[in-house]
Design an enzyme around this catalytic site. Structure first.
Site, PDB file in Angstrom:
ATOM      1  N   HIS A 180       0.834  -1.198   0.000  1.00 15.91           N
ATOM      2  CA  HIS A 180       0.000   0.000   0.000  1.00 15.91           C
ATOM      3  C   HIS A 180       0.876   1.258   0.000  1.00 15.91           C
ATOM      4  O   HIS A 180       0.633   2.199  -0.758  1.00 15.91           O
ATOM      5  CB  HIS A 180      -0.910   0.020   1.244  1.00 15.91           C
ATOM      6  CG  HIS A 180      -2.166  -0.760   1.113  1.00 15.91           C
ATOM      7  ND1 HIS A 180      -2.196  -2.131   1.168  1.00 15.91           N
ATOM      8  CD2 HIS A 180      -3.448  -0.348   0.956  1.00 15.91           C
ATOM      9  CE1 HIS A 180      -3.440  -2.535   1.041  1.00 15.91           C
ATOM     10  NE2 HIS A 180      -4.225  -1.478   0.914  1.00 15.91           N
ATOM     11  N   HIS A 189       1.247  -3.796   9.556  1.00 14.34           N
ATOM     12  CA  HIS A 189       2.646  -3.543   9.216  1.00 14.34           C
ATOM     13  C   HIS A 189       3.402  -2.976  10.398  1.00 14.34           C
ATOM     14  O   HIS A 189       2.829  -2.285  11.244  1.00 14.34           O
ATOM     15  CB  HIS A 189       2.770  -2.553   8.052  1.00 14.34           C
ATOM     16  CG  HIS A 189       2.442  -3.145   6.729  1.00 14.34           C
ATOM     17  ND1 HIS A 189       3.255  -4.052   6.097  1.00 14.34           N
ATOM     18  CD2 HIS A 189       1.378  -2.957   5.916  1.00 14.34           C
ATOM     19  CE1 HIS A 189       2.698  -4.404   4.942  1.00 14.34           C
ATOM     20  NE2 HIS A 189       1.564  -3.750   4.816  1.00 14.34           N
TER      21      HIS A 189
END
Length: 174
Positions: free
Chosen positions: A110, A149
């Site tokens: 992303h 993450h």
């Protein structure tokens, strides 16, 4: 190996500081929306608009396509080569706020795509560069807030995205 362990230890420390901060729950709602803007639908819309506006001859479109054709395979090789566990798998009793689309966390796709699109779009529409860079940074931050993450995953994603954008701009434009 010691360096990797040290980086991971620091990542877990920073991640836990964020997750345990008093303002974390307020961030979580906004992070869900911001993260969705990096899911890829806006990129597809941008490519479609550029195609219908200027056709395949559009330097903006060509640069984006080259960047994605280069960045996505590199991202895939890194993600499946390093096989770094996501925070939910690496930290006991932690559960991410969203279900990630794959198993591994390094690097953040992303974040990589967001920075890549921000740099390229900012090159062609300079007035949007700073707002787009802010948006890309928020996409990366949102991925940490959502618990999918670690901070260095997004840092490397940013580096990958900027590198792919810079290379593609140099090939098509400069």
């Amino acid at each position: 190996m010691k360096l990797i362990y040290s980086v991971h230890k620091y990542d877990v420390f920073m991640f836990n500081r964020l997750i345990n901060a008093s303002f974390y729950h307020n961030l979580a709602t906004a992070a869900r929306y911001i993260s969705r803007t990096g899911d890829g639908y806006l990129y597809l819309l941008l490519v479609t608009v550029l195609y219908f506006k200027d056709g395949w001859q559009s330097p903006f479109l060509q640069t984006l396509l080259l960047a994605f054709l280069m960045e996505r395979p590199i991202y895939f090789v890194l993600k499946n080569g390093f096989k770094r566990n996501r925070p939910q798998a690496a930290i006991k009793e932690f559960h991410s706020l969203v279900t990630p689309s794959d198993k591994f966390s390094f690097p953040s796709g992303h974040t990589s795509a967001a920075f890549m699109v921000a740099i390229i779009s900012g090159f062609f529409i300079p007035v949007l560069l700073l707002p787009l860079l802010l948006w890309a940074a928020l996409v990366g931050f949102s991925r940490v807030v959502l618990g999918v993450h670690f901070p260095t995953d997004t840092l490397v994603g940013m580096i990958l995205g900027i590198s792919a954008a810079t290379y593609s701009l140099n090939q098509i434009i400069l």
